[in-house]
Design a protein around this motif. Sequence first.
Motif, mmCIF file in Angstrom:
data_model
loop_
_atom_site.group_PDB
_atom_site.id
_atom_site.type_symbol
_atom_site.label_atom_id
_atom_site.label_comp_id
_atom_site.label_asym_id
_atom_site.label_seq_id
_atom_site.Cartn_x
_atom_site.Cartn_y
_atom_site.Cartn_z
ATOM 1 N N ARG A 78 2.113 1.947 -3.396
ATOM 2 C CA ARG A 78 1.071 2.415 -4.311
ATOM 3 C C ARG A 78 0.754 3.897 -4.112
ATOM 4 O O ARG A 78 0.429 4.592 -5.068
ATOM 5 C CB ARG A 78 -0.181 1.563 -4.156
ATOM 6 C CG ARG A 78 0.027 0.104 -4.535
ATOM 7 C CD ARG A 78 -1.268 -0.654 -4.664
ATOM 8 N NE ARG A 78 -2.040 -0.181 -5.799
ATOM 9 C CZ ARG A 78 -3.247 -0.651 -6.109
ATOM 10 N NH1 ARG A 78 -3.812 -1.580 -5.364
ATOM 11 N NH2 ARG A 78 -3.897 -0.181 -7.147
ATOM 12 N N ILE A 79 0.843 4.381 -2.883
ATOM 13 C CA ILE A 79 0.566 5.803 -2.663
ATOM 14 C C ILE A 79 1.825 6.658 -2.789
ATOM 15 O O ILE A 79 1.728 7.882 -2.853
ATOM 16 C CB ILE A 79 -0.100 6.064 -1.287
ATOM 17 C CG1 ILE A 79 0.869 5.776 -0.134
ATOM 18 C CG2 ILE A 79 -1.391 5.275 -1.143
ATOM 19 C CD1 ILE A 79 0.353 6.224 1.231
ATOM 20 N N ARG A 108 -6.992 2.118 -7.858
ATOM 21 C CA ARG A 108 -5.876 3.048 -7.755
ATOM 22 C C ARG A 108 -6.173 4.128 -6.725
ATOM 23 O O ARG A 108 -7.331 4.375 -6.375
ATOM 24 C CB ARG A 108 -5.569 3.689 -9.108
ATOM 25 C CG ARG A 108 -6.657 4.620 -9.630
ATOM 26 C CD ARG A 108 -6.288 5.179 -10.997
ATOM 27 N NE ARG A 108 -7.313 6.100 -11.499
ATOM 28 C CZ ARG A 108 -7.317 7.401 -11.255
ATOM 29 N NH1 ARG A 108 -6.356 7.936 -10.539
ATOM 30 N NH2 ARG A 108 -8.279 8.178 -11.740
ATOM 31 N N TRP A 109 -5.104 4.771 -6.262
ATOM 32 C CA TRP A 109 -5.203 5.883 -5.330
ATOM 33 C C TRP A 109 -5.124 7.191 -6.095
ATOM 34 O O TRP A 109 -4.541 7.254 -7.175
ATOM 35 C CB TRP A 109 -4.059 5.831 -4.319
ATOM 36 C CG TRP A 109 -4.160 4.716 -3.333
ATOM 37 C CD1 TRP A 109 -3.757 3.428 -3.507
ATOM 38 C CD2 TRP A 109 -4.701 4.786 -2.005
ATOM 39 N NE1 TRP A 109 -4.009 2.682 -2.374
ATOM 40 C CE2 TRP A 109 -4.588 3.497 -1.446
ATOM 41 C CE3 TRP A 109 -5.269 5.817 -1.246
ATOM 42 C CZ2 TRP A 109 -5.010 3.214 -0.151
ATOM 43 C CZ3 TRP A 109 -5.688 5.536 0.040
ATOM 44 C CH2 TRP A 109 -5.569 4.251 0.581
ATOM 45 N N LYS A 110 -5.712 8.241 -5.517
ATOM 46 C CA LYS A 110 -5.613 9.562 -6.134
ATOM 47 C C LYS A 110 -5.673 10.643 -5.061
ATOM 48 O O LYS A 110 -6.191 10.424 -3.962
ATOM 49 C CB LYS A 110 -6.739 9.767 -7.149
ATOM 50 C CG LYS A 110 -8.128 9.823 -6.523
ATOM 51 C CD LYS A 110 -9.188 10.131 -7.588
ATOM 52 C CE LYS A 110 -10.575 10.257 -6.940
ATOM 53 N NZ LYS A 110 -11.603 10.605 -7.940
ATOM 54 N N PHE A 170 -8.805 5.893 -2.143
ATOM 55 C CA PHE A 170 -8.672 4.702 -2.976
ATOM 56 C C PHE A 170 -9.965 4.470 -3.743
ATOM 57 O O PHE A 170 -11.057 4.479 -3.174
ATOM 58 C CB PHE A 170 -8.359 3.479 -2.111
ATOM 59 C CG PHE A 170 -8.225 2.199 -2.893
ATOM 60 C CD1 PHE A 170 -7.142 2.013 -3.742
ATOM 61 C CD2 PHE A 170 -9.183 1.202 -2.789
ATOM 62 C CE1 PHE A 170 -7.006 0.845 -4.476
ATOM 63 C CE2 PHE A 170 -9.059 0.020 -3.500
ATOM 64 C CZ PHE A 170 -7.968 -0.158 -4.349
ATOM 65 N N ASN A 171 -9.843 4.301 -5.051
ATOM 66 C CA ASN A 171 -10.981 3.983 -5.905
ATOM 67 C C ASN A 171 -10.949 2.491 -6.199
ATOM 68 O O ASN A 171 -10.126 2.028 -6.993
ATOM 69 C CB ASN A 171 -10.893 4.778 -7.212
ATOM 70 C CG ASN A 171 -12.100 4.552 -8.114
ATOM 71 O OD1 ASN A 171 -12.745 3.503 -8.045
ATOM 72 N ND2 ASN A 171 -12.397 5.523 -8.963
ATOM 73 N N ASN A 190 -7.098 9.259 4.790
ATOM 74 C CA ASN A 190 -5.688 9.670 4.657
ATOM 75 C C ASN A 190 -5.610 11.120 4.197
ATOM 76 O O ASN A 190 -6.357 11.527 3.306
ATOM 77 C CB ASN A 190 -4.962 8.787 3.638
ATOM 78 C CG ASN A 190 -4.949 7.330 4.016
ATOM 79 O OD1 ASN A 190 -5.942 6.633 3.840
ATOM 80 N ND2 ASN A 190 -3.835 6.848 4.520
ATOM 81 N N LEU A 205 -6.007 11.549 0.393
ATOM 82 C CA LEU A 205 -5.622 10.429 -0.467
ATOM 83 C C LEU A 205 -6.755 9.423 -0.393
ATOM 84 O O LEU A 205 -7.097 8.943 0.690
ATOM 85 C CB LEU A 205 -4.328 9.787 0.021
ATOM 86 C CG LEU A 205 -3.008 10.446 -0.363
ATOM 87 C CD1 LEU A 205 -1.890 9.891 0.505
ATOM 88 C CD2 LEU A 205 -2.697 10.194 -1.822
ATOM 89 N N PRO A 215 0.815 -1.225 0.000
ATOM 90 C CA PRO A 215 0.000 0.000 0.000
ATOM 91 C C PRO A 215 0.846 1.271 0.000
ATOM 92 O O PRO A 215 0.496 2.257 -0.650
ATOM 93 C CB PRO A 215 -0.822 -0.127 1.295
ATOM 94 C CG PRO A 215 -0.871 -1.591 1.573
ATOM 95 C CD PRO A 215 0.455 -2.129 1.115
#
Length: 253
Positions: free
Chosen positions: A42-43, A234-236, A228-229, A244, A226, A39
């Motif tokens: 990914r971020i 994915r994170w955005k 998560f979709n 977050n 931050l 995780p």
Amino acid sequence: MALQPESPSQPASTVDPAEIAKFSKLSAEWWDPTGRMAPLHRINPLRISFIRDAACRKFERNAKSLSCLEGLRMLDIGCGAGLLCEPFTRLGAQVIGIDPSATNIAAAKLHADKSHLSIDYRNVMVEEIDPRERFDIVLAMEVIEHVTDVGAFLSRCAALMKPTGMMVVATLNRNWKSFALAIVGAEYVMRWLPRGTHQWDKFVTPAELEQHLNRLKLTVTEQSGLVFNPLADRWKLSPDMDVNYMMVAEPAP
């Protein structure tokens, strides 16, 4: 845990030994993008771009330049194995990474050597940094939810900033949504993180964090959530700071 008595030679520590032990066990897995630290990997691109862009606005740099942080001194507190230290070194910053876990620092040094990067890694607490040292950028990313005294910790971080510097803090909000997603979802359902990684009652709301920063005569200049979709996997970055979030603070004018 009670803080140690403060003395001129031994400043009070905000480090929780249980938290050090917890993350020391993960030291060998820090750089595995498919392991327990997945995780964070990914971020990480979002954290890097948020910090880089905020720093370039602050110091009037071109964020598209591969050396946009050249000449800036950066302190990464609780650096782990260097997931932020390495990319910012590549962007030209002079990075000092500190962590109270000796195994994390050993993992960081080993990976930096393999990557042929010169990074000043130190196995120390923030309270042990020479108070005469000053930094353009101070990072406290995903750290304050693991310390014993948020106010004291942030005070020490702020004291290490140059008068023209900036600090970036990332943490987790404290509400029912963060409990459901960051603890139940991430640790027990999705198993993104080992169980017990976080304690919900140690999460810090954006309002609480801003109050701490304001007491230190710091002004929040930027902030972002931050999210998560799950459909896009994915994170955005998002205005949604329910779980977050990150804040940039600078000395008040």
